[in-house]
Design an enzyme around this catalytic site. Structure first.
Site, short mmCIF file in Angstrom:
data_model
loop_
_atom_site.label_atom_id
_atom_site.label_comp_id
_atom_site.label_asym_id
_atom_site.label_seq_id
_atom_site.Cartn_x
_atom_site.Cartn_y
_atom_site.Cartn_z
N THR A 1 0.87 -1.17 0.00
CA THR A 1 0.00 0.00 0.00
C THR A 1 0.91 1.23 0.00
OG1 THR A 1 -0.07 0.22 2.42
CG2 THR A 1 -1.72 -1.22 1.41
N GLY B 1 3.03 -1.31 4.82
CA GLY B 1 2.28 -0.13 5.23
C GLY B 1 3.28 1.01 5.35
N VAL C 1 7.48 -2.18 7.04
CA VAL C 1 7.33 -0.72 7.08
C VAL C 1 7.94 -0.11 5.81
CG1 VAL C 1 7.71 1.39 8.38
CG2 VAL C 1 7.47 -0.80 9.59
N LYS C 2 7.09 0.59 5.08
CA LYS C 2 7.54 1.22 3.85
C LYS C 2 8.06 2.62 4.17
CE LYS C 2 5.66 0.98 -0.79
NZ LYS C 2 4.41 1.03 -1.52
N ILE C 3 9.27 2.88 3.72
CA ILE C 3 9.94 4.15 4.07
C ILE C 3 10.49 4.78 2.79
CG2 ILE C 3 11.95 5.09 5.31
CD1 ILE C 3 11.65 2.75 7.30
#
Ligand code: E4P
Length: 217
Positions: free
Chosen positions: A27, A56, A84-86
């Site tokens: 996402t 996310g 965790v998308k960074i």
């Protein structure tokens, strides 16, 4: 090459999951906003549908490493499958490096050059997400980016996995698979395009007519 679905729409995720072809979900803030639902509610629902890595992303307004890490720890707590998308920035790399030592899995996003991908991997990213469609949009060859990253990771024995992102059509999927990309994250629309073929539809219709001519029902 494995498939993730690139959406925050739970109906699409359920359909793709039932097909047995996806093993993860990505996402981003735009996809979450499109659903108009609370981030945590959507993400929790997604984790109840797909048993695999769910990316996310930290809020688009979270920029400093300290803040990224604080938010990342909260996202990681939602479910053991959370990634965790960074975004690929200096602060993002700094946060990734510390989070990876804490055992939090990360997906470095908005990657547009092979060297950004290499840096992300060296900082400890579990996944890197090169955006091929957005490069095509500005007349640069997005598939070249995927090819370069696949080669660099192979010759340097890098374990971070490559997620081809910003996939816009079936040709993107085909070429990424030929290049040996680990994962392609694809929108539901492209999944449907990959399934369908006019000759498959025509063949089914012909079988139906031939059968009905002889057996009548
Ligand atoms: C992937 O992680 C991104 O969410 C996505 O693929 C971006 O795609 P777009 O360029 O079509 O918005």
């Amino acid at each position: 090459m494995r498939f993730f679905i690139d959406t925050a729409n739970v109906d699409e995720i359920r359909i793709a999951n039932d097909l047995g072809i996806i093993c993860g979900v990505t996402t981003n803030p735009s996809l979450i906003a499109k659903e108009g639902r609370n981030f945590e509610d959507v993400i929790k629902e997604i984790t109840s549908i797909v048993d695999g890595p769910i990316s996310g992303e930290v809020k688009a307004t979270t920029e400093l490493a300290e803040d990224i890490m604080e938010e990342a720890r909260e996202i990681a707590k939602i479910h053991p499958n959370m990634i965790v998308k960074i975004p690929m920035t200096e602060e993002g790399l700094k946060a990734t490096s510390i989070l990876s030592k804490e055992g939090i899995k990360t997906n470095l996003t908005l990657i547009f050059t092979p060297t950004q991908a290499l840096l992300a991997a060296r900082a400890g990213a579990t996944y890197v997400s090169p955006f091929l469609g957005r490069l095509d949009d500005i007349s640069q060859d997005g598939l070249n980016l995927i090819a370069d990253i696949v080669e660099i990771f192979k010759v340097n024995n890098i374990e971070s996995e490559i997620i081809a992102a910003s996939v816009r059509n079936p040709i993107h999927v085909l070429e990424c698979a030929k290049l040996g990309c680990d994962i392609a994250t694809i929108p539901y629309k492209v999944i449907r395009q990959l399934i369908q073929h006019p000759l498959t539809d025509k063949g089914i219709e012909l079988f139906k007519q031939d059968y009905l001519k002889v057996f009548g029902k």
